[in-house]
Scaffold this active site. Structure first.
Site, short mmCIF file in Angstrom:
data_model
loop_
_atom_site.label_atom_id
_atom_site.label_comp_id
_atom_site.label_asym_id
_atom_site.label_seq_id
_atom_site.Cartn_x
_atom_site.Cartn_y
_atom_site.Cartn_z
N GLU A 1 10.20 16.27 15.20
CA GLU A 1 10.62 16.09 13.81
C GLU A 1 9.85 17.10 12.95
OE1 GLU A 1 9.35 12.51 11.68
OE2 GLU A 1 11.38 12.38 10.88
N CYS B 1 14.16 10.68 7.01
CA CYS B 1 13.95 10.30 8.41
C CYS B 1 15.22 10.42 9.25
CB CYS B 1 13.38 8.88 8.48
SG CYS B 1 14.35 7.67 7.58
N GLU C 1 9.49 1.65 10.98
CA GLU C 1 10.61 2.58 10.77
C GLU C 1 9.99 3.97 10.79
OE1 GLU C 1 12.75 5.14 9.53
OE2 GLU C 1 12.93 4.26 7.51
N LYS D 1 0.88 -1.18 0.00
CA LYS D 1 0.00 0.00 0.00
C LYS D 1 0.92 1.23 0.00
CE LYS D 1 -1.74 2.99 2.10
NZ LYS D 1 -1.52 4.44 1.80
#
Ligand code: NAD
Length: 485
Positions: A391, A294, A260, A186
């Protein structure tokens, strides 16, 4: 950027890959993909329904049970992985261009990133060739033995983000297929078209029907996949928030999950480091992919007595980055993926500004078309402030002062995340000793250059499980012990 538009509708022209065939969605919802720089329509893909997910999972289950994938020798699976690598290499440029069109990644980066996946596929093909699926082990309390098997976990639901849509797909697909699993992919709503093209390559590579299925769609489609009873494992990359929701769902079903997630990685500059070496590296690693990476080194910790020197040098470096058309050879940074993400970045920076942060450069939208945001250097904030802790997922770097190694270690580890990091020092042994004490899954010495043969993943809120390296195979295998009489 993907809109909620109903037109163009899903249908034969906009199919899903299920059971080796291109099939129309059972629904009429569509994701319309627009170029984040030009705003032009790139294409559309179905917004997959629960029934689509159900068909894809059933096809993956049939392929898993049929045995011509699982029971085929690992060496045969390796041949398929190599065939996919070949097909990928033939159409690598096309894939790269599509990623630039879908999410605005600079063409130089998307071309570079299109080179990695076939190498990863070949790497796992080699590991598959040498895969030990069974060993006979003497029993401890008798003269007999036990057959210890490592079996593929089954049907894997793979939920992929938009920031590196190809490499983050292949980092799951290659080890899962090598281990003997089948997959329902997906992709993110922003990048469905590149995933469908990978599906096309899987057909070209001659995968048995149902081994790889692609169901495009939004969060709801992802949630249907996570909740489906026929899925044996979920592999996810994306935000910590979504990861937590997915982990909760998987906990309820006692289903293995690897995550992750986000990061706020620290670049720790020790007193003996050379700014002439550190700053060019940070220019590359703190702003890569317009900050939508990331493991980005987004917290820079420098000796307090040299704070101003580093802030000035980083400001110059940030201002030298040319933002604009991601296809233009004179630019280095394209737009952010969507207005939604740009607004989020701006809100975080504006909040820091209101609270008294010193925005040394950037802190504003880039001129011209698209969702560009200027490379931003922020200082004068407390390590506990939101801008230094959260973040941002944009080209925003926070520079903090430290009072020596122990203080630097305390600040570096004072984060809910632990994904990347780097230590800069003239003394490599000193930097390695520091790296050993950092609470993070990966760390670079005088650089941050991830290695695809070593495990990659996070401590704390940055996730669980590992991708890359032989360790990734274990994410897709289960042990079975057969006790001999
Ligand atoms: P997201 O986590 O919401 O989406 C990533 C993928 O997960 C997409 O395919 C999405 O459809 C799917 N998804 C989201 N919620 C889900 C759910 N509850 N169940 C099943 N699937 C679900 O990411 P985003 O909203 O596009 O980006 C927002 C933030 O996420 C960014 O600002 C950044 O902080 C972070 N992010 C991190 C990474 C990374 O590589 N670690 C990648 C993308 C985004």
């Amino acid at each position: 950027m993907a809109a909620e538009a109903q037109v163009p509708a899903a249908g034969p022209a906009n199919p899903l890959l299920i059971g080796g065939d291109w099939v129309a969605s059972t629904g009429d919802g569509a994701l319309v993909v627009t170029d984040p720089f030009t705003g032009g329509v790139v294409g559309s893909a179905p917004r997959g329904t629960a029934a689509d997910v159900d068909r894809a999972v059933a096809a993956a289950r049939r392929a898993f049970i049929a045995g011509d994938w699982v029971a085929a020798s690992a060496a045969r699976r390796a041949e398929h992985l190599r065939a996919l690598a070949d097909a990928w290499e033939r159409r690598g440029d096309e894939l790269a261009e599509l990623v630039t069109s879908e999410m605005g990644q600079h063409a130089a980066l998307s071309l570079g990133n299109a080179v990695g996946p076939p190498r990863v596929l070949r790497y796992y093909a080699e590991l598959a060739d040498r895969l030990v699926e069974e060993e006979v082990r003497p029993k401890l309390l008798s003269d007999s033995a036990t057959i210890v098997r490592r079996e593929p976990v089954g049907v894997v639901g793979m939920i992929i983000p938009w920031n590196y849509p190809l490499s983050l797909l292949v980092s799951k697909l290659a080890p899962a297929l090598a281990a003997g699993c089948t997959a329902v992919v997906k992709p993110a709503e922003e990048t469905p078209l590149s995933a469908l093209l990978v599906g096309e390559l899987c057909i070209e590579a001659g995968f048995p029907p149902g081994v790889v299925n692609v169901v495009t769609g939004g969060r709801q489609t992802g949630a249907e996949l996570v909740a489906h009873r026929g899925v044996d494992k979920i592999a996810f990359t994306g935000s910590t928030e979504a990861g937590r929701a997915i982990a909760r769902e998987c906990a309820e079903r006692l289903r293995p999950v690897s995550l992750e997630l986000g990061g706020k990685s620290a670049a720790v500059v020790l007193s003996d480091a050379d700014p002439a070496q550190v700053v060019p590296h940070l220019r590359m690693r703190s702003f890569a992919n317009a900050g939508q990476t990331c493991f980005l080194l987004s917290r820079v910790l420098v000796p307090r007595d040299r704070l101003e020197e580093y802030v000035a040098a980083l400001t110059d470096a940030a201002e030298s980055i040319r933002v604009g058309d991601p296809r233009h050879p004179d630019t280095e940074m394209g737009p952010l993926v969507s207005e939604r993400i740009r607004a989020r970045v701006a809100a975080l920076v504006d909040e820091a500004r209101r609270e008294g942060a010193d925005i040394r450069t950037g802190g504003a939208y880039a001129n011209g078309p698209g969702h560009g945001y200027l490379p931003t250097v922020i200082t004068g904030v407390d390590p506990s402030s939101r801008i230094a802790q959260e973040e941002v997922f944009g080209p925003v770097v926070v520079v903090l002062g430290h009072d020596g190694e122990e203080d630097a270690l305390r600040i570096a580890n004072d984060s809910r995340y632990g994904l990347g990091g780097a230590v800069f020092s003239a003394d490599e042994a000193r930097a390695i000793a520091f790296a050993r004490r950092m609470e993070t899954g990966t760390v670079g010495i005088n650089s941050y250059s991830p290695d695809l043969t070593a495990p990659f993943g996070g401590y704390k809120d940055s996730g669980m499980g590992r991708e890359n390296g032989p360790e990734a195979l274990d994410q897709y295998r289960m042990y079975k012990s057969i006790y001999l009489p």
